[in-house]
Write an enzyme that holds these catalytic residues in place. Sequence first.
Site, PDB file in Angstrom:
ATOM      1  N   GLN A  57      50.422  34.663  28.875  1.00 62.11           N
ATOM      2  CA  GLN A  57      51.563  33.846  28.453  1.00 62.11           C
ATOM      3  C   GLN A  57      52.822  34.692  28.283  1.00 62.11           C
ATOM      4  OE1 GLN A  57      49.300  32.110  24.969  1.00 62.11           O
ATOM      5  NE2 GLN A  57      50.512  30.348  25.618  1.00 62.11           N
TER       6      GLN A  57
ATOM      7  N   LEU B 132      52.035  27.127  23.619  1.00 62.08           N
ATOM      8  CA  LEU B 132      53.421  27.550  23.872  1.00 62.08           C
ATOM      9  C   LEU B 132      53.757  27.468  25.354  1.00 62.08           C
ATOM     10  CD1 LEU B 132      53.880  30.647  21.515  1.00 62.08           C
ATOM     11  CD2 LEU B 132      54.580  28.286  21.118  1.00 62.08           C
TER      12      LEU B 132
HETATM   13 ZN   LIG Z   1      47.845  28.367  24.779  1.00 60.34          ZN
END
Ligand SMILES: [Zn+2]
Length: 203
Positions: A58, A117
């Site tokens: 991420q 997120l």
């Molecule tokens: Zn996640």
Amino acid sequence: MFFRKKQDVYHRVHTYGSPILNKKAESVKNINEEINAIATEMIETMLCFDGIGLAGPQAGVGRRIVAFGIPEHRDDEEQAILSPGEALLLPKMPFVIVNPEITWRSDETEIKEEGCLSLPGIYGEVERPKMVTFTAETLDGKTISCDCDGLLARCVQHECDHLDGKLFIERMTEEEFGIIKPKLNRLKKRGRKTQFMRIVGGE
Ligand SMILES: [Zn+2]
């Protein structure tokens, strides 16, 4: 991609559509200065976005590193007693683990709403084992083994999925997935066309 700025630093989270989110992350061989620097940056990014967990991919890092920022106190009364893993780790938050591995999953499952997120604005119910045991390395080179329940158990499973290139939406029922699909398509398009940012604090 999703940007936020704090104290003149832009923090970036890869959002749905970014190829790194679908790739299996590589194990960390040595916990060296580079890994420590990545860990610090990941904690800052997670906190900047008000996340409770962030996995390497991420943050654009294809390594098996996870940052957690799970609140120590919850109003979840059904679980007044913390599992050993929560008792060990919650007071240490924010906390980073390296090369986590889930070694046991309870047969008992639980359905809870999750968010991510990398999927801003998208939430959905996901069924997962209620309790898990995981092993991991810490930044100070120790190996830990944690029996956990509650939000930590859920979060560890969600983050380990990220390390294997899997998002929570892939674990939703077909029916639930159908509901969020239009939103997902919009997010993917927007992610491709623009790199939008949200600037908070530190201005
Ligand atoms: Zn996640």
